[in-house]
Design a protein around this motif. Structure first.
Motif, PDB file in Angstrom:
ATOM      1  N   VAL A  97      55.065 -14.047 -17.483  1.00  0.00           N
ATOM      2  CA  VAL A  97      53.523 -13.952 -16.962  1.00  0.00           C
ATOM      3  C   VAL A  97      53.491 -15.427 -17.070  1.00  0.00           C
ATOM      4  CG1 VAL A  97      51.964 -12.754 -17.262  1.00  0.00           C
ATOM      5  CG2 VAL A  97      53.529 -11.663 -16.444  1.00  0.00           C
ATOM      6  N   GLU A  98      52.559 -16.249 -17.495  1.00  0.00           N
ATOM      7  CA  GLU A  98      52.617 -17.479 -17.147  1.00  0.00           C
ATOM      8  C   GLU A  98      51.022 -17.481 -17.131  1.00  0.00           C
ATOM      9  OE1 GLU A  98      51.990 -20.997 -18.821  1.00  0.00           O
ATOM     10  OE2 GLU A  98      53.775 -20.048 -18.659  1.00  0.00           O
ATOM     11  N   ILE A  99      49.706 -17.615 -18.244  1.00  0.00           N
ATOM     12  CA  ILE A  99      48.881 -16.983 -18.186  1.00  0.00           C
ATOM     13  C   ILE A  99      47.900 -18.710 -18.390  1.00  0.00           C
ATOM     14  CG2 ILE A  99      46.268 -16.477 -19.535  1.00  0.00           C
ATOM     15  CD1 ILE A  99      48.328 -14.088 -18.635  1.00  0.00           C
ATOM     16  N   ASP A 146      43.279 -25.897 -15.363  1.00  0.00           N
ATOM     17  CA  ASP A 146      44.471 -26.323 -15.878  1.00  0.00           C
ATOM     18  C   ASP A 146      46.059 -26.576 -15.095  1.00  0.00           C
ATOM     19  OD1 ASP A 146      43.368 -26.552 -18.132  1.00  0.00           O
ATOM     20  OD2 ASP A 146      43.947 -25.136 -19.254  1.00  0.00           O
ATOM     21  N   LEU A 147      45.514 -25.457 -13.608  1.00  0.00           N
ATOM     22  CA  LEU A 147      46.177 -25.473 -13.646  1.00  0.00           C
ATOM     23  C   LEU A 147      46.686 -26.802 -12.137  1.00  0.00           C
ATOM     24  CD1 LEU A 147      47.303 -21.846 -12.212  1.00  0.00           C
ATOM     25  CD2 LEU A 147      48.655 -23.322 -13.177  1.00  0.00           C
ATOM     26  N   SER A 163      51.435 -30.548 -10.543  1.00  0.00           N
ATOM     27  CA  SER A 163      52.889 -31.117 -10.313  1.00  0.00           C
ATOM     28  C   SER A 163      53.332 -31.288 -11.379  1.00  0.00           C
ATOM     29  CB  SER A 163      52.759 -33.208  -9.959  1.00  0.00           C
ATOM     30  OG  SER A 163      52.154 -33.831 -11.297  1.00  0.00           O
ATOM     31  N   ALA A 164      53.096 -31.163 -13.027  1.00  0.00           N
ATOM     32  CA  ALA A 164      53.760 -31.460 -13.935  1.00  0.00           C
ATOM     33  C   ALA A 164      54.656 -30.123 -14.190  1.00  0.00           C
ATOM     34  CB  ALA A 164      53.678 -32.069 -15.388  1.00  0.00           C
ATOM     35  N   LEU A 165      53.677 -28.606 -14.044  1.00  0.00           N
ATOM     36  CA  LEU A 165      54.099 -27.416 -14.350  1.00  0.00           C
ATOM     37  C   LEU A 165      54.842 -26.839 -13.327  1.00  0.00           C
ATOM     38  CD1 LEU A 165      50.128 -26.764 -15.156  1.00  0.00           C
ATOM     39  CD2 LEU A 165      51.600 -26.269 -16.736  1.00  0.00           C
TER      40      LEU A 165
END
Length: 204
Positions: A80-82, A87-88, A93-95
């Motif tokens: 799980v990513e919070i 921020d998303l 593109s980087a994440l």
């Protein structure tokens, strides 16, 4: 133990203590996710930063560490990513390559990957978790607990107010007993709605 750096966004770092153990968090949103997960599933095992995934991109090697690994009591496993929605949007593109690598890796082991934002965490159910989760293991008077369940059974679907009013003790004590029963799941209510005196209860 891993030392947790201060979060750039919220500076809320530390540990949450739940029935299945301590859970580290680096932000208020991570803390709230862990609280909600423990409330929804008392048997869930939540591990902070469970693994680091290394992967290749056109510009070289990278690595990504998901915020949590969660083993639910039904056997499902999730990475799980919070993330805050802002921020998303700002860093998608980087994440994204790390998220794709995580999904691919965990799928091989029969698990799943999920991104959770404040829109799924900062909901009325979170307020219920904050209020009730600390009461789940609190001492409970067995005689008053049975009296509360008898009231709810007799009425069929009593409100919290009706249950407390009909209890054979003072209001403060009655409210404490009812909240403990709700926290333990002995008195069931709609968890999607904020708890109030008009909350309808039934015996589990």
């Amino acid at each position: 133990m891993r030392r947790i750096p201060l979060s750039r966004r919220s500076h809320v770092t530390g540990f949450g203590s739940f029935e299945t153990g301590l859970v580290e968090h680096e932000s208020a949103l991570e803390r709230d996710f862990a609280l909600l997960a423990a409330f929804d599933d008392p048997g869930a095992v939540i591990v902070a930063q469970p693994t680091t995934i290394r992967f290749e991109t056109p510009v070289g090697a990278r690595r990504y560490t998901p915020d949590f690994g969660v083993t639910w009591s039904d056997g499902r496993y999730e990475l799980v990513e919070i993330k805050y929605r802002a921020d998303l949007r700002a860093n998608w593109s980087a994440l994204r390559p790390g998220f794709v690598a995580a999904r691919t890796t965990v799928h091989k082991d029969g698990g799943s990957f999920r991104i959770v934002t404040e829109s799924a965490i900062r909901v009325p159910r979170l307020d219920n978790a904050r209020r009730l989760l600390p009461l789940r293991t609190a001492p409970l008077d067995a005689e008053l607990a049975e009296a509360a369940k008898t009231v709810v059974r007799r009425m069929g679907a009593a409100t919290l107010r009706e249950t407390v009013t009909a209890m054979p003790c003072d209001r403060v004590m009655a409210l404490g007993v009812v909240w403990r029963l709700m926290a333990r799941g002995d008195l069931v209510f709609d968890p999607q709605l904020a708890v109030g005196f008009d909350t309808r209860l039934r015996v589990s």
